[in-house]
Design a protein around this motif. Sequence first.
Motif, PDB file in Angstrom:
ATOM      1  N   LEU A 147      33.585  39.764  49.709  1.00 40.68           N
ATOM      2  CA  LEU A 147      32.781  40.059  48.522  1.00 40.68           C
ATOM      3  C   LEU A 147      32.808  38.894  47.535  1.00 40.68           C
ATOM      4  O   LEU A 147      31.775  38.525  46.963  1.00 40.68           O
ATOM      5  N   LEU A 148      33.988  38.305  47.342  1.00 40.48           N
ATOM      6  CA  LEU A 148      34.118  37.197  46.397  1.00 40.48           C
ATOM      7  C   LEU A 148      33.305  36.000  46.843  1.00 40.48           C
ATOM      8  O   LEU A 148      32.568  35.402  46.054  1.00 40.48           O
ATOM      9  N   PHE A 149      33.413  35.630  48.111  1.00 40.41           N
ATOM     10  CA  PHE A 149      32.722  34.448  48.613  1.00 40.41           C
ATOM     11  C   PHE A 149      31.212  34.672  48.710  1.00 40.41           C
ATOM     12  O   PHE A 149      30.447  33.703  48.726  1.00 40.41           O
ATOM     13  N   ASP A 150      30.769  35.935  48.766  1.00 45.87           N
ATOM     14  CA  ASP A 150      29.339  36.242  48.796  1.00 45.87           C
ATOM     15  C   ASP A 150      28.758  36.476  47.406  1.00 45.87           C
ATOM     16  O   ASP A 150      27.591  36.837  47.269  1.00 45.87           O
ATOM     17  N   GLY A 151      29.590  36.288  46.372  1.00 46.28           N
ATOM     18  CA  GLY A 151      29.096  36.371  45.001  1.00 46.28           C
ATOM     19  C   GLY A 151      29.135  37.744  44.364  1.00 46.28           C
ATOM     20  O   GLY A 151      28.627  37.923  43.250  1.00 46.28           O
ATOM     21  N   PHE A 152      29.758  38.712  45.020  1.00 42.99           N
ATOM     22  CA  PHE A 152      29.872  40.054  44.446  1.00 42.99           C
ATOM     23  C   PHE A 152      31.172  40.126  43.632  1.00 42.99           C
ATOM     24  O   PHE A 152      32.143  40.768  44.033  1.00 42.99           O
ATOM     25  N   ASP A 153      31.151  39.466  42.476  1.00 50.47           N
ATOM     26  CA  ASP A 153      32.380  39.285  41.709  1.00 50.47           C
ATOM     27  C   ASP A 153      32.977  40.606  41.220  1.00 50.47           C
ATOM     28  O   ASP A 153      34.194  40.792  41.266  1.00 50.47           O
ATOM     29  N   VAL A 154      32.125  41.498  40.722  1.00 53.01           N
ATOM     30  CA  VAL A 154      32.625  42.770  40.175  1.00 53.01           C
ATOM     31  C   VAL A 154      33.256  43.613  41.278  1.00 53.01           C
ATOM     32  O   VAL A 154      34.348  44.172  41.107  1.00 53.01           O
TER      33      VAL A 154
ATOM     34  N   ALA B 268      49.223  49.794  54.436  1.00 48.06           N
ATOM     35  CA  ALA B 268      48.256  49.308  55.415  1.00 48.06           C
ATOM     36  C   ALA B 268      46.851  49.265  54.820  1.00 48.06           C
ATOM     37  O   ALA B 268      46.093  48.309  55.054  1.00 48.06           O
ATOM     38  N   VAL B 269      46.493  50.276  54.027  1.00 42.64           N
ATOM     39  CA  VAL B 269      45.177  50.292  53.379  1.00 42.64           C
ATOM     40  C   VAL B 269      45.059  49.133  52.400  1.00 42.64           C
ATOM     41  O   VAL B 269      44.019  48.451  52.333  1.00 42.64           O
ATOM     42  N   ARG B 270      46.124  48.873  51.646  1.00 41.43           N
ATOM     43  CA  ARG B 270      46.129  47.739  50.715  1.00 41.43           C
ATOM     44  C   ARG B 270      45.886  46.438  51.472  1.00 41.43           C
ATOM     45  O   ARG B 270      45.139  45.568  51.013  1.00 41.43           O
ATOM     46  N   LEU B 271      46.535  46.307  52.628  1.00 41.20           N
ATOM     47  CA  LEU B 271      46.369  45.097  53.433  1.00 41.20           C
ATOM     48  C   LEU B 271      44.951  44.971  53.974  1.00 41.20           C
ATOM     49  O   LEU B 271      44.374  43.865  53.995  1.00 41.20           O
ATOM     50  N   LEU B 272      44.351  46.081  54.384  1.00 40.44           N
ATOM     51  CA  LEU B 272      42.993  46.054  54.931  1.00 40.44           C
ATOM     52  C   LEU B 272      41.944  45.706  53.872  1.00 40.44           C
ATOM     53  O   LEU B 272      40.848  45.261  54.210  1.00 40.44           O
ATOM     54  N   LEU B 273      42.281  45.901  52.596  1.00 37.34           N
ATOM     55  CA  LEU B 273      41.352  45.555  51.523  1.00 37.34           C
ATOM     56  C   LEU B 273      41.229  44.043  51.327  1.00 37.34           C
ATOM     57  O   LEU B 273      40.248  43.575  50.749  1.00 37.34           O
ATOM     58  N   VAL B 274      42.221  43.280  51.823  1.00 39.64           N
ATOM     59  CA  VAL B 274      42.236  41.833  51.591  1.00 39.64           C
ATOM     60  C   VAL B 274      41.001  41.139  52.146  1.00 39.64           C
ATOM     61  O   VAL B 274      40.290  40.439  51.404  1.00 39.64           O
ATOM     62  N   PRO B 275      40.677  41.271  53.446  1.00 38.85           N
ATOM     63  CA  PRO B 275      39.481  40.570  53.951  1.00 38.85           C
ATOM     64  C   PRO B 275      38.189  41.066  53.313  1.00 38.85           C
ATOM     65  O   PRO B 275      37.235  40.300  53.177  1.00 38.85           O
TER      66      PRO B 275
ATOM     67  N   LEU C  30      36.526  42.134  42.233  1.00 37.25           N
ATOM     68  CA  LEU C  30      37.504  42.440  41.191  1.00 37.25           C
ATOM     69  C   LEU C  30      38.070  43.843  41.375  1.00 37.25           C
ATOM     70  O   LEU C  30      39.284  44.055  41.304  1.00 37.25           O
ATOM     71  N   VAL C  31      37.193  44.809  41.617  1.00 37.36           N
ATOM     72  CA  VAL C  31      37.629  46.201  41.756  1.00 37.36           C
ATOM     73  C   VAL C  31      38.569  46.359  42.946  1.00 37.36           C
ATOM     74  O   VAL C  31      39.648  46.957  42.829  1.00 37.36           O
ATOM     75  N   LEU C  32      38.180  45.802  44.111  1.00 32.71           N
ATOM     76  CA  LEU C  32      39.006  45.961  45.306  1.00 32.71           C
ATOM     77  C   LEU C  32      40.343  45.234  45.180  1.00 32.71           C
ATOM     78  O   LEU C  32      41.387  45.762  45.583  1.00 32.71           O
ATOM     79  N   PHE C  33      40.307  44.012  44.644  1.00 29.09           N
ATOM     80  CA  PHE C  33      41.557  43.282  44.473  1.00 29.09           C
ATOM     81  C   PHE C  33      42.482  44.020  43.505  1.00 29.09           C
ATOM     82  O   PHE C  33      43.700  44.098  43.732  1.00 29.09           O
ATOM     83  N   SER C  34      41.911  44.567  42.439  1.00 36.80           N
ATOM     84  CA  SER C  34      42.711  45.297  41.457  1.00 36.80           C
ATOM     85  C   SER C  34      43.364  46.515  42.092  1.00 36.80           C
ATOM     86  O   SER C  34      44.532  46.809  41.843  1.00 36.80           O
TER      87      SER C  34
ATOM     88  N   ASP D 278      52.387  42.297  49.359  1.00 34.10           N
ATOM     89  CA  ASP D 278      52.370  41.620  48.057  1.00 34.10           C
ATOM     90  C   ASP D 278      52.230  40.108  48.231  1.00 34.10           C
ATOM     91  O   ASP D 278      51.502  39.449  47.481  1.00 34.10           O
ATOM     92  N   THR D 279      52.925  39.559  49.229  1.00 34.01           N
ATOM     93  CA  THR D 279      52.841  38.120  49.481  1.00 34.01           C
ATOM     94  C   THR D 279      51.445  37.725  49.945  1.00 34.01           C
ATOM     95  O   THR D 279      50.880  36.721  49.486  1.00 34.01           O
ATOM     96  N   VAL D 280      50.861  38.523  50.840  1.00 27.07           N
ATOM     97  CA  VAL D 280      49.497  38.249  51.309  1.00 27.07           C
ATOM     98  C   VAL D 280      48.516  38.297  50.143  1.00 27.07           C
ATOM     99  O   VAL D 280      47.620  37.447  50.016  1.00 27.07           O
ATOM    100  N   LEU D 281      48.665  39.281  49.277  1.00 26.80           N
ATOM    101  CA  LEU D 281      47.786  39.396  48.112  1.00 26.80           C
ATOM    102  C   LEU D 281      47.946  38.200  47.178  1.00 26.80           C
ATOM    103  O   LEU D 281      46.963  37.700  46.621  1.00 26.80           O
ATOM    104  N   MET D 282      49.188  37.743  47.000  1.00 26.76           N
ATOM    105  CA  MET D 282      49.419  36.580  46.151  1.00 26.76           C
ATOM    106  C   MET D 282      48.743  35.347  46.741  1.00 26.76           C
ATOM    107  O   MET D 282      48.056  34.593  46.038  1.00 26.76           O
ATOM    108  N   PHE D 283      48.930  35.134  48.046  1.00 26.59           N
ATOM    109  CA  PHE D 283      48.330  33.983  48.718  1.00 26.59           C
ATOM    110  C   PHE D 283      46.812  34.021  48.608  1.00 26.59           C
ATOM    111  O   PHE D 283      46.174  33.055  48.197  1.00 26.59           O
ATOM    112  N   THR D 284      46.231  35.138  49.007  1.00 27.80           N
ATOM    113  CA  THR D 284      44.766  35.223  49.054  1.00 27.80           C
ATOM    114  C   THR D 284      44.157  35.287  47.661  1.00 27.80           C
ATOM    115  O   THR D 284      43.036  34.809  47.454  1.00 27.80           O
ATOM    116  N   GLY D 285      44.894  35.851  46.707  1.00 27.51           N
ATOM    117  CA  GLY D 285      44.381  35.906  45.342  1.00 27.51           C
ATOM    118  C   GLY D 285      44.194  34.527  44.749  1.00 27.51           C
ATOM    119  O   GLY D 285      43.122  34.176  44.261  1.00 27.51           O
TER     120      GLY D 285
END
Length: 213
Positions: free
Chosen positions: A39-46, A27-34, A49-53, A84-91
């Motif tokens: 962060l990515l769309f607001d330009g906080f690339d690093v 559930a925590v992994r899923l909550l990290l997706v949004p 990267l950390v949260l997606f990783s 895993d599927t949600v992460l693949m889609f959103t990634g």
Amino acid sequence: MAFAPVENGNEEEISDKVLTVPNIISAVRLLLVPVYLWLLFDGFDVAALVLFSIAALTDFVDGQVARRTHQVSRLGKLLDPAVDTVLMFTGVLGVVLVGRLPAWFAVLVLAREAFLLVGGAVLIKAHGIRVDVVYPGKVATTLLFVGFAGMFLNAPLVPGLGLVGVSWLPGFNAGDCALWVWFVYAGLALQIGVTVYYCVQAWGKLSECRKRG
């Protein structure tokens, strides 16, 4: 109660519990997706990267915890692959939408995931057939996750091979590209091979089922 096979050949009891440690991890992994998408769309690339990783590369943690603590649950068996599927889609969508990869990457990845989801569901519901996940499939997923995470930074840049003159094949054209695109290519190639293997296995099991029926 039901039972599921585990790596040592014994059977693992499957419970109906919802609030387990593995399920909380999923559930925590899923909550990290949004959060990482924002962060990515607001330009906080690093930070993205950390949260997606964290979300993607802890794929094995919930499963290992479930088996080692004997907390395998029905919800967990659904939640883990769903995350895993949600992460693949959103990634892949995230990387494409910020302009780091051409759109065909997303089309191919999403089409493959949808094909396996729908095909697997039809086989289970109509024929009771389940094709087991193979290790190379996990490797392919890991390669894609690493590639997508690296593409968030779009660095380091390396020269392209200059084999083609089209812009939609980064790495194979003459332009500079992020090193991580090669992880994406490797993951895609391995995923295609694994998908063919799954199709062959499914066809074999379906043929046996029809012979018996």
